[in-house]
Write a protein that holds these residues in place. Sequence first.
Motif, short mmCIF file in Angstrom:
data_model
loop_
_atom_site.label_atom_id
_atom_site.label_comp_id
_atom_site.label_asym_id
_atom_site.label_seq_id
_atom_site.Cartn_x
_atom_site.Cartn_y
_atom_site.Cartn_z
N ASP A 165 0.83 -1.20 0.00
CA ASP A 165 0.00 0.00 0.00
C ASP A 165 0.86 1.25 0.00
O ASP A 165 0.63 2.19 -0.77
N LEU A 166 1.87 1.27 0.86
CA LEU A 166 2.73 2.45 0.97
C LEU A 166 3.46 2.71 -0.34
O LEU A 166 3.52 3.84 -0.82
N VAL A 167 4.00 1.63 -0.93
CA VAL A 167 4.75 1.80 -2.17
C VAL A 167 3.83 2.35 -3.26
O VAL A 167 4.20 3.28 -3.99
N LEU A 168 2.62 1.79 -3.35
CA LEU A 168 1.71 2.26 -4.40
C LEU A 168 1.32 3.71 -4.15
O LEU A 168 1.17 4.49 -5.10
N MET A 169 1.19 4.10 -2.88
CA MET A 169 0.89 5.49 -2.57
C MET A 169 2.00 6.41 -3.07
O MET A 169 1.75 7.43 -3.70
N LYS A 170 3.24 6.03 -2.76
CA LYS A 170 4.37 6.87 -3.17
C LYS A 170 4.46 6.93 -4.69
O LYS A 170 4.73 7.99 -5.26
N LEU A 171 4.25 5.78 -5.33
CA LEU A 171 4.34 5.76 -6.79
C LEU A 171 3.21 6.58 -7.40
O LEU A 171 3.40 7.27 -8.40
N GLU A 172 2.03 6.53 -6.78
CA GLU A 172 0.91 7.33 -7.26
C GLU A 172 1.26 8.82 -7.19
O GLU A 172 0.96 9.59 -8.10
N ALA A 173 1.95 9.20 -6.10
CA ALA A 173 2.30 10.61 -5.92
C ALA A 173 3.20 11.11 -7.03
O ALA A 173 3.15 12.28 -7.39
N VAL A 174 4.05 10.24 -7.57
CA VAL A 174 4.92 10.68 -8.67
C VAL A 174 4.35 10.25 -10.01
O VAL A 174 4.99 10.40 -11.05
N GLY A 175 3.14 9.69 -10.00
CA GLY A 175 2.44 9.37 -11.25
C GLY A 175 2.95 8.14 -11.95
O GLY A 175 2.76 7.98 -13.16
N LEU A 176 3.60 7.23 -11.24
CA LEU A 176 4.18 6.07 -11.93
C LEU A 176 3.67 4.75 -11.34
O LEU A 176 4.36 3.74 -11.39
N ARG A 177 2.44 4.77 -10.82
CA ARG A 177 1.92 3.54 -10.23
C ARG A 177 1.85 2.43 -11.28
O ARG A 177 2.06 1.26 -10.98
N GLY A 178 1.59 2.85 -12.54
CA GLY A 178 1.46 1.85 -13.60
C GLY A 178 2.78 1.23 -14.02
O GLY A 178 2.80 0.22 -14.73
N ALA A 179 3.88 1.85 -13.60
CA ALA A 179 5.19 1.39 -14.09
C ALA A 179 5.86 0.49 -13.07
O ALA A 179 7.06 0.25 -13.15
N ARG A 180 5.09 -0.05 -12.10
CA ARG A 180 5.75 -0.68 -10.96
C ARG A 180 6.48 -1.96 -11.32
O ARG A 180 7.41 -2.35 -10.64
N GLU A 181 6.05 -2.63 -12.40
CA GLU A 181 6.71 -3.89 -12.74
C GLU A 181 7.95 -3.70 -13.61
O GLU A 181 8.66 -4.66 -13.89
#
Lengths: 154, 270, 260
Positions: free
Chosen positions: B121-137
């Motif tokens: 959850d935390l990682v997705l939150m941080k990635l969402e904040a920089v707009g890269l949640r979709g690039a996590r893989e």
Amino acid sequence: MKRSKMMELGVGLFMLAGILGLVFLGLRVSGMTLQAPGDTFRLEANFANIGGLKPRARVTMAGVTVGRVSSIELDADWYDARVIMELQGDLEGRLSRDTTAAILTAGLLGEQYIGLSVGGDPETLANGDTVRDTQSAIVLEELIQQFVSNIVSD
Amino acid sequence: MSDTPFVVVENLYFSRGDTEIFRGVDLSIPRGKITAIMGPSGTGKTTLLKLIGGQLTPDSGRVLIGGEDVHSQSRRALFAMRRRMGMLFQSGALFSDLSVFENVAFPLRVHTDLPEAMIRDLVLMKLEAVGLRGARELMPAELSGGMARRVALARAMALDPELILYDEPFVGQDPISMGVLVQLIKRLNEALGLTSIVVSHDIKETLTIADYVYVIADGKVMAHGTPRNLDVDQDPRVSQFVHGEPDGPVPFHYPAADFHTDILDAGGRR
Amino acid sequence: MITRIMSLGRRGCDLLEALGRAGIFVAQSAVGVPSREGWHLWVRQMHFVGVLSLAIVLVSGLFIGMVLALQGYTLLVDFGAEQALGQMVALSLLRELAPVVAALLFAGRAGSALTAEIGLMKATEQLSSMEMIGVDPLRRVVAPRLWAGFVTLPLLTIGFSVVGIYGGYLVGVEWLGVFEGSYWGNMQSSVEFVGDVGNGLIKSLVFAVVVTWIAVFQGYDLVPTSEGISRATTRTVVYSSLAVLGLDFVLTAVMFGGLS
């Protein structure tokens, strides 16, 4: 995750192979036996001359290895060599009392080993007994010396 | 917001080999603001960040963060102190053998015992904040420079630090990703109440977000002030830097013998 | 003249300083013995350093064993002593060739890769950023690699010996017709487990420490540019080869020199 499992498997196999390799080096290459020390019995034999016999040399019967020389020492009473052998435990009580031990050479220059041959006495050798009838090593230099002196005396 | 500055640099001297890089630098960086440190290339701005982060030790002088001297800490205490800092490196410095998700999760995994679901959850939150949640893989090698820097920003924020150090965040970015980064730094600072130190030589972008500016040249602080009343003309070097003039007190030419004699010399040898 | 002496002195000081740094470095890293949470890092490095070097080490071992048997046979057959072939192959492999050649191959295959990998991590600031996250790169990056190297090279050396002895068997027994019983029998009566296998393994453990140390330190200490990485990689191979061969002489003198 699957990749790391494969990796663990590979490393596991690698280490297992290393350990098996070490076992191979121990058993097949250095000729250690898995038999526990309790499975052997001791025989002694005195030789006038052991030639190049060394500890850990083979002891054979009819060419089959049945034991090893465990130590060699000088018998200070008789000034000859006392050789102590460890033989397979299942031979205990089955070698006749007049068994002979001879120091033989593998090939002309090869290693020296002890050959045992069984006689006909119904009594048998037990743990710690001494083989009476022994035949010393053939030392090449002495043979040549005898040969030369024979020629000269002829 | 308190009046005592969060980071204080006092009379800092540092030299590498025979070159003196800093000759008495004093900075005071207020809590909750964006402070920019600017200066021409080669003035050791990155070195300054490494000194603040405790990766390098000064010849003399002190660096205080929240009142504690960075360089008199034990190794263990220093590492504990760094949990409260984030640093964004020039190249992003993502761990090349970990995916984007794992990169951001790295500080969390190392410093906390959170359950896997919470880390996610935390990682997705941080990635969402920089707009890269979709690039996590994706792996770091598959990212563009700007994306890598945004992931690195998410990673620097993973432990909700009090202080973030930005090393040349705008270098080599196209105008779009530059704009994105400027916005991100500004927004994160406001939203999270971070103290930010931005080291840069991109004047225009830096001045738009900075609350306070230090200009460093020649191993010293040449000028400082808010962007609006920064007296750029008190020193010719600062004025040259801010106005982007090619030649001036900071010379266009690398020190060399007289051009005329150099040419004639070569001709003579031929 | 005086300037030359001065430059010699400066080089001496530089050398001592580098050795000192390398010593502190390895001491700080090696305390990071793989723990339970660091286990997967260690496994990954074991894979990288060991499993991936296995092919080259085993193939080389096979060929070296075969060549030994071929050369040894032509020499021994003149004395009618070809039944001592097994003994010769096994002793040369266990005492000398396996530890030394495996270490040289390891330096070329794994050592250079370690240097380049750590160097690249340094050049791309990954080590710095790890430090800023509050993780000691010596523990996280260097220690698993160091320990993986320490463990894998002796294992690779065992593999080298086994395959080499089998290669000697193939050539000597299957091809040249040495009696199988005397190949193994002579080997068994002359090879001592502690004296030969054990000392060979001690050698390879020493080489493992030295080669991995050099490789990892060169990577960690290099100038973080592409030129620096390539130079450090070369240095790793050169230094570790020289160190292995030099140490081999010293170790051989200590282990086997006093005998006979």
